[in-house]
Each structure stands twice: as C-alpha cells, then as structure tokens.
Design a protein around this motif. Structure first.
Motif, short mmCIF file in Angstrom:
data_model
loop_
_atom_site.label_atom_id
_atom_site.label_comp_id
_atom_site.label_asym_id
_atom_site.label_seq_id
_atom_site.Cartn_x
_atom_site.Cartn_y
_atom_site.Cartn_z
N TRP A 54 0.82 -1.21 0.00
CA TRP A 54 0.00 0.00 0.00
C TRP A 54 0.86 1.27 0.00
CZ3 TRP A 54 0.73 3.42 3.98
CH2 TRP A 54 1.38 2.93 5.12
N ALA A 55 2.05 1.20 0.54
CA ALA A 55 2.91 2.38 0.68
C ALA A 55 3.66 2.70 -0.61
CB ALA A 55 3.90 2.19 1.82
N VAL A 56 3.79 1.74 -1.50
CA VAL A 56 4.59 1.95 -2.72
C VAL A 56 3.75 2.07 -3.99
CG1 VAL A 56 6.63 0.85 -1.73
CG2 VAL A 56 5.02 -0.53 -3.05
N LYS A 57 2.46 1.96 -3.87
CA LYS A 57 1.57 2.08 -5.03
C LYS A 57 0.87 3.44 -4.96
CE LYS A 57 2.40 -1.90 -6.79
NZ LYS A 57 3.09 -2.00 -8.04
N SER A 58 1.31 4.35 -5.81
CA SER A 58 0.84 5.74 -5.73
C SER A 58 -0.64 5.91 -6.01
CB SER A 58 1.66 6.62 -6.66
OG SER A 58 1.50 6.19 -8.00
N HIS A 59 -1.25 5.01 -6.76
CA HIS A 59 -2.67 5.21 -7.07
C HIS A 59 -3.55 5.15 -5.83
CE1 HIS A 59 -2.33 0.80 -7.39
NE2 HIS A 59 -3.55 0.81 -6.93
N TYR A 60 -3.08 4.53 -4.76
CA TYR A 60 -3.87 4.51 -3.53
C TYR A 60 -4.00 5.90 -2.91
CZ TYR A 60 -3.57 -0.61 -3.53
OH TYR A 60 -3.67 -1.94 -3.85
N TYR A 61 -3.18 6.83 -3.32
CA TYR A 61 -3.16 8.17 -2.73
C TYR A 61 -3.87 9.21 -3.57
CZ TYR A 61 0.32 5.88 0.08
OH TYR A 61 0.96 5.00 0.90
N ASP A 62 -4.41 8.82 -4.69
CA ASP A 62 -5.08 9.76 -5.58
C ASP A 62 -6.58 9.48 -5.53
OD1 ASP A 62 -6.13 11.24 -7.72
OD2 ASP A 62 -4.36 10.89 -8.96
N THR A 63 -7.35 10.42 -5.02
CA THR A 63 -8.79 10.20 -4.86
C THR A 63 -9.52 10.04 -6.19
OG1 THR A 63 -9.18 12.58 -4.75
CG2 THR A 63 -8.89 11.41 -2.65
N ALA A 64 -8.90 10.44 -7.29
CA ALA A 64 -9.51 10.25 -8.60
C ALA A 64 -9.31 8.84 -9.12
CB ALA A 64 -8.94 11.26 -9.59
#
Length: 147
Positions: A54-64
């Motif tokens: 979860w910490a290395v996959k950037s898409h988890y941090y983009d609400t779009a």
C-alpha cells in the motif's frame, strides 16, 4: 494478474470500510494489506507477503483513482471472453468485433459489453473467461507433472 487484482480490490474495499470509522495508522494499513493477500493468495503461494504494498503504489493516494485496478481485470477477462466468443461464432463475429472497436472509446463498459452481445452484470460471461485460465493452468500443471 487476476489474483493480484482481486487482492488489491479486497485491500481497497477494506480501507474504505475502515476509513468510515476514522483514520488508519501504518500498522493498520499493513494489517489490511496482509489480510487481503491472505484472502487472495491463501496457500497458493509461499508465506511471504508484502504488507507495505500500500505504501509503494501511488494510485492509492489519488482520490480520482479509487479502485484503479478494475480496468485491468475487466480488460483481461473481457478480451478472453471476446476471444472465446470468436472461437464459438467464427468469422461471423468479426463484424461485431469491428463495430465494438469503433465504439469502445465513447461507450461505458456496460454499453461495450451489450454491444458485444452480453450483459456485464451476468456472471456467466466472466466465469467463462476465468474458465479459460483454469484450462491453461491445468495444461501447465499436467506438463510440469510429466517432467
């Protein structure tokens, strides 16, 4: 790929469920990721898990990009389903396929499925696509056993 995408779905859904009750800490994210991996992979893989995925996959941090991995699973199963439909119908399917290709950029996934001749809410299409991979796995397993 399907198992990995399923794992990411389980993880993301569990995060949304947990977030409804408050903020999550890094150890809680790790727990949710590990639980998703256990649910998806079970005993099919070794015991190693990547609980910090979860910490290395950037898409988890983009609400779009909520449920970002859906198009991968959809595309993979859809493509195999179309291939199986072509195998069943033969050259008569080519016209449907050409129409589908010309419309896919403007239609929803449900409309593309309807254009291809099936209802995306009907699990039978998706199960036939998964069955293709079951057959491939059986072939590989049989071959490996013969070595």
């Amino acid at each position: 790929m399907l198992v990995d995408i399923l794992c990411r779905f389980y993880f993301e859904r569990s995060v949304f469920d947990a977030r409804a009750h408050g903020e999550l800490s890094a150890p809680e994210f790790c727990h949710l990721m590990r639980a998703a991996q256990e649910k998806s992979y079970g005993s099919g893989l070794n015991d190693e898990r990547h609980e910090y995925l979860w910490a290395v996959k950037s898409h988890y941090y983009d609400t779009a990009l909520d449920f970002y991995n859906f198009p991968y699973a959809f595309g993979q199963l859809f493509a195999i389903g179309l291939y199986e439909q072509f195998r069943a119908e033969g050259s008569s399917f080519v016209q449907t396929y050409e129409k589908l290709l010309s419309e896919t950029g403007t239609l929803t996934s449900e409309a593309v499925c309807a254009l291809a001749g099936f209802d995306s809410a009907d699990p039978s299409f998706w199960k036939r696509s998964i069955a293709y991979y079951e057959e491939e796995i059986a072939t590989i397993t049989a071959y490996a056993a013969s070595l």
